[in-house]
Design an enzyme around this catalytic site. Sequence first.
Site, short mmCIF file in Angstrom:
data_model
loop_
_atom_site.label_atom_id
_atom_site.label_comp_id
_atom_site.label_asym_id
_atom_site.label_seq_id
_atom_site.Cartn_x
_atom_site.Cartn_y
_atom_site.Cartn_z
N THR A 27 1.06 -1.28 0.11
CA THR A 27 -0.09 0.00 0.01
C THR A 27 1.28 1.35 0.24
OG1 THR A 27 -0.13 0.29 2.34
CG2 THR A 27 -1.70 -1.37 1.34
N ALA A 56 3.16 -1.13 4.69
CA ALA A 56 2.53 0.22 5.06
C ALA A 56 3.69 1.31 5.07
CB ALA A 56 1.58 -0.05 6.46
N VAL A 82 7.40 -2.17 6.97
CA VAL A 82 7.25 -0.64 6.94
C VAL A 82 7.93 -0.08 5.64
CG1 VAL A 82 7.76 1.41 8.13
CG2 VAL A 82 7.32 -0.55 9.58
N LYS A 83 7.20 0.59 4.79
CA LYS A 83 7.77 1.36 3.76
C LYS A 83 8.14 2.65 4.12
CE LYS A 83 5.61 0.90 -0.56
NZ LYS A 83 4.83 1.08 -1.36
N ILE A 84 9.66 2.73 3.73
CA ILE A 84 10.53 3.97 3.89
C ILE A 84 10.82 4.43 2.47
CG2 ILE A 84 12.55 4.68 5.18
CD1 ILE A 84 10.54 3.75 7.27
#
EC number: 2.2.1.2
Length: 215
Positions: A27, A56, A82-84
């Site tokens: 997402t 996310a 976790v998208k960074i």
Amino acid sequence: MKFFIDTANIDEIKDALAMGMVDGVTTNPSLIAKEAGEFTDIIREICSIVEGPVSAEVISLDYDGMVKEARDLAKIADNIVVKIPMTVDGLKAVRTLTNEGIKTNVTLIFSATQALMAAKAGATYASPFVGRIDDLALDGMNLIEEIAEIYSNYMFDTQIIVASVRNPLHVLNSALIGADIATIPHKVLSALASHPLTDRGIESFMADWKKKENK
């Protein structure tokens, strides 16, 4: 090659799950904004129906903010990734989160050197955006080849998620290159199952069957 579905829409995810085509979900803020409900509620629901990784994305752009958000996101479910964003502060955050055992997906990668840095920082996944590169009249799949070669040369554990997938050819070429994962919008996933000759074959079979019934 694994298929992730690139959406925050629950109905699309359930439809893809029914086909057996969901190894994970990605997402982003734009996809979340299209859906009704609170951000954490949407992510929590996705995690409850998908066994694989669910990416996310943080909203903060500074190191402290990204790390704080990432820690909060990681508490939602065990399968959270976790998208960074691919920035200097983002790489610092990835390093910290990796040391804490939090899985990360470095997003918005547009060069092989960015992907190399993401891997060296310890990212679980790296997401190069092939469609957006193609939009600039460049070759997005060439970037995937470069990243795959670099990761193979140095035996990085970081997995390549081919992102910004626009058409079935992107998926095919990703598989031929040997990318680990393609994250695919629902409409492209549906297109992968379609072929004009398949449609013609079905029409022909049905027409022949009707002729037999009418005899």
